[in-house]
Design a protein around this motif. Structure first.
Motif, mmCIF file in Angstrom:
data_model
loop_
_atom_site.group_PDB
_atom_site.id
_atom_site.type_symbol
_atom_site.label_atom_id
_atom_site.label_comp_id
_atom_site.label_asym_id
_atom_site.label_seq_id
_atom_site.Cartn_x
_atom_site.Cartn_y
_atom_site.Cartn_z
ATOM 1 N N ALA A 185 40.324 36.496 44.546
ATOM 2 C CA ALA A 185 40.295 37.383 45.788
ATOM 3 C C ALA A 185 39.780 38.879 45.462
ATOM 4 O O ALA A 185 39.027 39.635 46.041
ATOM 5 C CB ALA A 185 41.490 37.104 46.521
ATOM 6 N N LEU A 186 40.474 39.279 44.380
ATOM 7 C CA LEU A 186 40.370 40.638 43.796
ATOM 8 C C LEU A 186 38.987 41.159 43.433
ATOM 9 O O LEU A 186 38.310 41.950 43.809
ATOM 10 C CB LEU A 186 41.464 41.140 42.808
ATOM 11 C CG LEU A 186 41.491 42.483 42.257
ATOM 12 C CD1 LEU A 186 41.896 43.613 43.442
ATOM 13 C CD2 LEU A 186 42.381 42.617 41.100
ATOM 14 N N PHE A 187 38.542 39.993 42.851
ATOM 15 C CA PHE A 187 37.124 40.442 42.149
ATOM 16 C C PHE A 187 36.091 39.695 42.798
ATOM 17 O O PHE A 187 34.759 39.510 42.371
ATOM 18 C CB PHE A 187 37.117 40.033 40.815
ATOM 19 C CG PHE A 187 37.918 40.905 39.700
ATOM 20 C CD1 PHE A 187 37.813 42.036 39.567
ATOM 21 C CD2 PHE A 187 39.234 40.240 39.514
ATOM 22 C CE1 PHE A 187 38.470 42.572 38.625
ATOM 23 C CE2 PHE A 187 40.074 41.025 38.766
ATOM 24 C CZ PHE A 187 39.721 42.353 38.244
ATOM 25 N N HIS A 188 36.248 39.314 44.065
ATOM 26 C CA HIS A 188 35.210 38.824 45.067
ATOM 27 C C HIS A 188 34.126 39.846 45.199
ATOM 28 O O HIS A 188 34.416 41.210 45.405
ATOM 29 C CB HIS A 188 35.630 38.322 46.367
ATOM 30 C CG HIS A 188 34.937 37.633 47.256
ATOM 31 N ND1 HIS A 188 33.870 38.160 47.838
ATOM 32 C CD2 HIS A 188 34.657 36.314 47.172
ATOM 33 C CE1 HIS A 188 33.294 37.385 48.778
ATOM 34 N NE2 HIS A 188 33.440 35.943 48.047
ATOM 35 N N HIS A 191 33.751 49.196 47.462
ATOM 36 C CA HIS A 191 34.875 49.438 48.485
ATOM 37 C C HIS A 191 36.147 49.954 47.508
ATOM 38 O O HIS A 191 36.530 49.208 46.576
ATOM 39 C CB HIS A 191 35.156 48.437 49.100
ATOM 40 C CG HIS A 191 34.263 47.814 50.338
ATOM 41 N ND1 HIS A 191 33.255 47.013 50.149
ATOM 42 C CD2 HIS A 191 34.575 48.114 51.536
ATOM 43 C CE1 HIS A 191 32.734 47.020 51.143
ATOM 44 N NE2 HIS A 191 33.274 47.701 52.214
ATOM 45 N N ALA A 192 36.597 51.098 47.805
ATOM 46 C CA ALA A 192 37.814 51.418 46.970
ATOM 47 C C ALA A 192 39.003 50.848 47.760
ATOM 48 O O ALA A 192 39.141 51.064 48.956
ATOM 49 C CB ALA A 192 38.316 52.896 47.155
ATOM 50 N N ALA A 225 42.340 50.231 42.610
ATOM 51 C CA ALA A 225 42.481 51.376 41.994
ATOM 52 C C ALA A 225 43.855 51.127 41.076
ATOM 53 O O ALA A 225 43.948 51.828 39.853
ATOM 54 C CB ALA A 225 42.987 52.308 43.007
ATOM 55 N N ALA A 226 44.741 50.368 41.479
ATOM 56 C CA ALA A 226 45.945 50.270 40.455
ATOM 57 C C ALA A 226 45.522 49.505 39.312
ATOM 58 O O ALA A 226 46.087 49.439 38.183
ATOM 59 C CB ALA A 226 47.083 49.406 41.228
ATOM 60 N N ARG A 271 43.516 52.335 32.247
ATOM 61 C CA ARG A 271 43.213 53.507 31.780
ATOM 62 C C ARG A 271 44.570 54.098 31.289
ATOM 63 O O ARG A 271 44.744 55.131 30.831
ATOM 64 C CB ARG A 271 42.508 54.323 32.798
ATOM 65 C CG ARG A 271 41.100 53.980 33.104
ATOM 66 C CD ARG A 271 40.659 55.184 33.935
ATOM 67 N NE ARG A 271 41.281 55.492 35.149
ATOM 68 C CZ ARG A 271 41.085 55.076 36.295
ATOM 69 N NH1 ARG A 271 40.148 54.124 36.487
ATOM 70 N NH2 ARG A 271 41.752 55.503 37.424
ATOM 71 N N GLY A 272 45.390 53.240 31.185
ATOM 72 C CA GLY A 272 46.702 53.640 30.613
ATOM 73 C C GLY A 272 47.622 54.397 31.633
ATOM 74 O O GLY A 272 48.003 55.476 31.424
ATOM 75 N N GLY A 273 47.505 54.359 33.008
ATOM 76 C CA GLY A 273 47.923 55.316 34.061
ATOM 77 C C GLY A 273 47.283 56.418 34.297
ATOM 78 O O GLY A 273 47.796 57.028 35.345
ATOM 79 N N ARG A 274 46.323 56.797 33.915
ATOM 80 C CA ARG A 274 45.539 57.970 34.307
ATOM 81 C C ARG A 274 44.659 57.817 35.249
ATOM 82 O O ARG A 274 44.004 56.792 35.315
ATOM 83 C CB ARG A 274 44.753 58.329 32.833
ATOM 84 C CG ARG A 274 45.518 58.634 31.676
ATOM 85 C CD ARG A 274 44.510 59.144 30.582
ATOM 86 N NE ARG A 274 43.522 58.340 30.224
ATOM 87 C CZ ARG A 274 43.523 57.285 29.194
ATOM 88 N NH1 ARG A 274 44.532 57.319 28.635
ATOM 89 N NH2 ARG A 274 42.525 56.593 29.062
#
Length: 67
Positions: free
Chosen positions: A41-44, A50-51, A56-57, A63-66
């Protein structure tokens, strides 16, 4: 807003059904299925460009939380 593709809607329906089964009885196979359905579902392709909060999470965590 674009209509959700049939295959994505089907994955989301399966995800909810699996989650309900997992809530009723804890099984490793159900947890693995839930993880697989979540990634489908996430990578469909529907989400490309679309953001979303989930994407984003995910990428922030990579990215180590950056931001």
């Amino acid at each position: 807003m674009r209509a959700i593709p049939h295959d994505l809607a089907h994955v989301q329906e399966e995800w909810h059904a699996t989650y309900r089964q997992l809530a009723a009885r804890q099984r490793t196979a159900l947890r693995r299925r839930l993880i697989r359905l979540s990634s489908q579902a996430l990578f469909h392709p529907y989400w490309q460009g679309h953001a979303t909060t989930a994407r984003a999470a995910l990428f922030a965590a990579r990215r180590g939380g950056r931001s």
